[in-house]
Scaffold this active site. Structure first.
Site, PDB file in Angstrom:
ATOM      1  CG  ASP A 277       0.262  -9.409   2.594  1.00  0.00           C
ATOM      2  OD1 ASP A 277       1.010  -9.285   1.602  1.00  0.00           O
ATOM      3  OD2 ASP A 277       0.345  -8.661   3.589  1.00  0.00           O
TER       4      ASP A 277
HETATM    5  C1  BGC Z   1       2.941  -6.699   2.231  1.00  0.00           C
HETATM    6  C2  BGC Z   1       1.964  -6.237   1.174  1.00  0.00           C
HETATM    7  C3  BGC Z   1       2.669  -6.155  -0.151  1.00  0.00           C
HETATM    8  C4  BGC Z   1       3.255  -7.510  -0.477  1.00  0.00           C
HETATM    9  C5  BGC Z   1       3.998  -7.543  -1.780  1.00  0.00           C
HETATM   10  C6  BGC Z   1       3.641  -7.977   1.834  1.00  0.00           C
HETATM   11  O1  BGC Z   1       4.655  -8.292   2.720  1.00  0.00           O
HETATM   12  O2  BGC Z   1       2.271  -6.879   3.463  1.00  0.00           O
HETATM   13  O3  BGC Z   1       1.421  -4.993   1.521  1.00  0.00           O
HETATM   14  O4  BGC Z   1       1.789  -5.716  -1.136  1.00  0.00           O
HETATM   15  O5  BGC Z   1       4.165  -7.879   0.540  1.00  0.00           O
HETATM   16  O6  BGC Z   1       5.176  -6.813  -1.682  1.00  0.00           O
END
Ligand code: BGC
Length: 887
Positions: A277
């Site tokens: 993530d």
């Molecule tokens: C989120 C993800 C997301 C990523 C990119 C993270 O903070 O948990 O679900 O895809 O950011 O935006």
């Protein structure tokens, strides 16, 4: 005049002024006219003659790269892209959020995109064909944003009604989640776009999301939280998976040997790419060693040189690096198939009628009719009053990374007005804003008189010299995560400049929050000093609280607004706590003029004049968002929406409540009102889809994918939410969602699987294709069939559910578990048989003493149901002999 340095700030020659949607730095167009070796099955001219596995080509290519080249592939090149190695024919690919739209390269104010209903609404349809169709359209949308990989679907479970991201994921039930995710991924990948199923694993809360340790026992881990991932990996083969921020039993998602290596790779044989993530990589060697292939976003914080040193010192094996490089290359290969030119196309919109129609249909099918005592559908000749804080607002998605800038939105008011002949009556009833409305919603212009604000970016944190870049922004939710120009990173300062002309005279209120330090000036005077903030708020991921201050302003008298802020880390305590920076920076400016009207009295008056009153209440993307959880299940704010509903239904007994939220809310008025629709977040067609159902042009068929408890205290996670000192114990074990309500006998307000229609259905006697289930064909699968008849006078669809009950088991099991379902569309009077298949996964449980799944010998009951609380019939079969399996 710039009040801080006394000079007039002019753009210098480096400055670019762009109008929205070009207000953001244009995505770099990557010239990748390379010989894409991956696509041709060749590498340095050599053909791979026998390919035994589909990923052989990628793995072979990985094996021919130098260690440095392999390492370079293991982190993103920027916020959304992987690294290219043109000399080796390896292009960069682009990812985009996800999951209910393809947002493109900018978090806020990006390229307009199709906004689909939120995950919870899609799951409420229980319609797998529809899910496949949604996946296909999401593929087209992802391509239109110039991207190759969509960051979705989100399959974490609804453990508590307070989960900030529940709206984005599907259900409290792992089976429903797994089926919906599988169909979504199949549709998406059919379109050549990689799915990234997320967040692996046990990511059910937002509180302390980067650090929290989720303590979960092995059996619920396997049977509940990993189950959707397992089903999707087996049946849809997602090309990528995103690890979670949180710790699972003491180790972060990106470096968890048990979930990543032992289970995902070894047991499930996942052959795709694992990416962390965003900023969720937590180690150098461990994460690569267990198989987190790609650190996102880039440029790297944990890899590069540090990985090289780890290999040289023997901490990390070369094989692990090559394996991960091969996994990244395999993802690149998969998304490149069919492409002849890897030049990244610019982002574009692709607003086509078929997609609009699909989103409206999906929206209407997700709407869930919870209660109806004869008020719905509304006849065309009725005088309608539309009341409530959400009646004229487009509440279309939850907050955070799932949000997109939609092509357009529709409000309940506009949707309904377009379809009814007479004028609608309207009253706002109350306000629910968590933060003040954006000042950009008021009479706000740039210093040059264009609607919106100017943001000036300076190199360094001291506002020195002339601005390096000046961007125009149409709104003042200035979260600059990925839209601050790369050139000013890592340390920059910015000024926001605008002019505001109030409409009324009074004590008007401003709200100001910043990510880094910030100051807010009115007419050159310091108004709010947020430079040394210490209290963290909820908006903007780790920003300050919203600082509220009022000032007396005159109607029609324009004031100058100036904000100064930097992305410097403050306070220092924050840095040492999380080890993170405010690299992205940003601020939010809110504003509200003073008003003294009695909104509830106005609503009552309007309700009295109508035949039917519809009250649109709920949450919105401020109350329900990534980054934080809700603190209560009650409708905001301070009971005002509950008071409004009670007052309106007293004034007009034909009152319909439409609740927009991604999670259950307390409904103290549920017995008072004759009709309730759960309207979720329906995307760009929210208003039209709602009107279709209210007026009976679409017959509701949605069923709840999550239990609505009567009170927060009834929910299974109540005693263990959100935990303490960054630790949460999944103390309810196997008894999550309806499994808990079944076991405790606590009656929910609305049960899992509940949803009404404008017609009625009768269930006939079920039949079963075999009375025996074993692990060997042909008796390794059996089919339960049941005839369903539409006994009403309009066409409708019924979702038939099959729960399996294990009357006798060696270890305690939930009373029943959803194991199959089918949705059937029926004309009035029509009967159709629905068929539901059951196999070993329908009867097995995870036996920790064996380290395997087991189908225990004995009898099993299949409960055919219209909801988890409405069992219509039962049929049984037997497993003659116990058998076990690993995956
Ligand atoms: C989120 C993800 C997301 C990523 C990119 C993270 O903070 O948990 O679900 O895809 O950011 O935006």
């Amino acid at each position: 005049m710039d009040p801080t340095d006394g000079t007039t700030t002019l753009a210098n020659s480096n400055t670019c002024i762009k109008e929205e949607p070009m207000d953001i730095s244009d995505p770099p167009v990557i010239n990748q006219k390379v010989d894409v070796a991956l696509l041709k099955g060749t590498m340095t001219g050599k053909k791979i003659l026998s390919k035994e596995r589909p990923d052989d080509n990628a793995r072979h290519l990985a094996s021919t790269l130098t260690l440095e080249e392999q390492i370079s592939l293991l982190a993103g090149s920027d916020f959304w892209r992987t690294v290219a190695i043109p000399s080796r024919g390896i292009p960069s690919i682009k990812t985009t959020d996800g999951p209910n739209g393809a947002r493109g390269a900018f978090f806020k104010n990006g390229t307009p995109a199709a906004l689909f209903p939120a995950g919870v609404s899609l799951a409420s349809t229980w319609n797998l064909e529809l899910m496949y169709e949604v996946g296909q359209h999401l593929a087209a949308e992802t391509r239109a944003r110039g991207a190759d990989v969509l960051l979705g679907p989100t399959v974490c479970l609804h453990r508590s009604p307070l989960g900030g991201r529940n709206f984005e994921s599907f259900s409290e039930d792992p089976y429903l989640t797994g089926k919906v995710a599988t169909a979504y991924i199949q549709g998406l990948q059919k379109g050549g776009v990689g799915a990234t199923i997320k967040h692996y694993a046990v990511n059910e809360q937002e509180t302390w999301r980067m650090t929290v340790n989720c303590a979960v026992a092995e059996r619920p881990l396997r049977e509940l939280y990993l189950r959707p991932f397992e089903m999707a990996v087996r049946d849809a083969k997602p090309w990528a998976i995103m690890s979670s921020y949180n710790q699972i039993n003491g180790t972060h998602g990106d470096m968890n040997d048990h979930t990543l290596r032992e289970i995902l790779r070894n047991e499930w044989k996942f052959d795709g790419c694992v990416m962390s993530d965003w900023t969720g990589t937590n180690s150098v060697a461990e994460s690569i060693q267990v198989g987190c292939d790609l650190e996102m976003p880039g440029p790297t914080k944990w890899r590069g040189e540090r990985v090289l040193r780890a290999v040289e010192s023997g901490q990390l094996s070369r094989e692990a690096v090559e394996r991960s490089a091969g996994n990244v290359l395999y993802l690149i290969e998969r998304v490149c198939r069919g492409k002849t030119d890897m030049t990244e196309p610019p982002e574009r919109s692709d607003d086509v009628p078929e997609r609009r129609e699909l989103i409206r249909r999906a929206g209407a099918q997700g709407l869930t009719l919870l209660k109806n005592e004869g008020v719905l559908p509304i006849a065309a000749d009725k005088k309608i009053a539309l009341i409530g804080p959400n009646a004229k607002r487009a509440i279309v998605h939850g907050g955070g990374s799932a949000s997109v800038k939609p092509y357009y939105t529709t409000t309940p008011f506009d949707g309904l007005q377009a379809q009814v002949g007479s004028e609608l009556l309207y009253a706002r009833g109350c306000d629910t804003n968590k933060w003040l409305p954006l000042v950009s919603d008021a009479n706000l212009t740039t210093p040059d008189g264009v609607a919106g604000v100017i943001v000036e970016f300076y190199h360094g944190d001291m506002f020195k010299g002339s601005p390096a870049f000046v961007h125009h922004k149409s709104q003042t939710d200035l979260f600059l995560w990925d839209s601050a120009p790369m050139e000013v990173l890592p340390a920059y300062s910015f000024k926001v400049k605008a002019k505001l002309t109030p409409v009324t005279t009074g004590y008007h209120t401003f709200g100001f929050m910043t990510v880094g330090p910030g100051r807010f000036f009115i007419n050159g005077e310091l108004f709010i000093d947020n430079w040394d903030w210490t209290e963290e708020g909820e908006a903007m991921f780790d920003g300050s609280i919203d600082v509220i201050k009022s000032v007396h302003l005159e109607a029609g008298v324009t004031i100058d607004i100036l904000v100064e802020s930097t992305n410097e880390v403050r306070p220092m305590a924050k840095k040492s706590f999380s080890g993170r920076t405010h690299q992205y920076g940003g601020c939010r400016i809110g504003f509200q003029e003073e008003f003294k009207a009695d909104l509830i009295a106005e609503a009552v008056e309007v309700a009295q004049q109508a035949d039917v009153a519809i009250v649109c209440v709920g949450l919105d993307d401020e109350w329900e968002s990534e980054g934080y959880d809700r603190s209560t299940m009650d409708l905001p704010k301070d009971g005002s929406q509950d008071r409004l509903i009670s007052a309106v239904v007293k004034a007009n007994p034909n009152t319909i409540v439409v609740n927009q939220s991604g999670t259950p809310v307390t409904m103290p008025w549920a017995d008072e009102v004759p009709a309730i629709i759960q309207a979720w977040y329906q995307g760009q067609e929210a208003g039209n889809a709602l009107a279709d159902v209210l007026l009976g042009y679409a017959n509701p068929s949605g069923k709840l994918p999550t239990t609505f408890p009567k009170r927060l205290a009834d929910n299974p996670a109540y005693h263990n939410w959100p935990g303490e000192n960054e630790q949460v114990v999944y103390g309810e074990g196997m008894y999550m969602g309806y499994r808990h309500y079944d076991r405790t006998g606590i009656e929910p307000l609305f049960s899992f699987g509940h949803g009404l229609s404008y017609t009625t259905f009768s269930y006939g006697e079920p039949t079963i294709s075999s009375k025996k289930l074993s692990d060997a064909p042909p008796s390794n699968s059996l089919t339960v069939s049941v005839p369903i008849t539409n006994t009403g006078s309009v066409a409708g669809a019924e979702v038939v559910q099959a729960y399996v009950h294990d009357p006798k088991s060696r270890i305690p099991r939930p009373e029943k578990e959803l194991r199959a379902f089918a949705r059937v569309e029926l004309a009035p009077g029509e009967t159709k048989w629905v068929h539901m298949a059951l196999d070993k996964y329908a009867v097995g449980y995870y036996d920790t003493s064996l380290g395997a799944w087991i189908a225990e010998e004995g009898q099993f009951d299949v409960l055919i149901a219209a909801s988890s609380a409405d069992i219509r019939s039962k049929i049984s079969f037997a497993v003659p002999e116990s058998f076990t399996w690993i995956a």
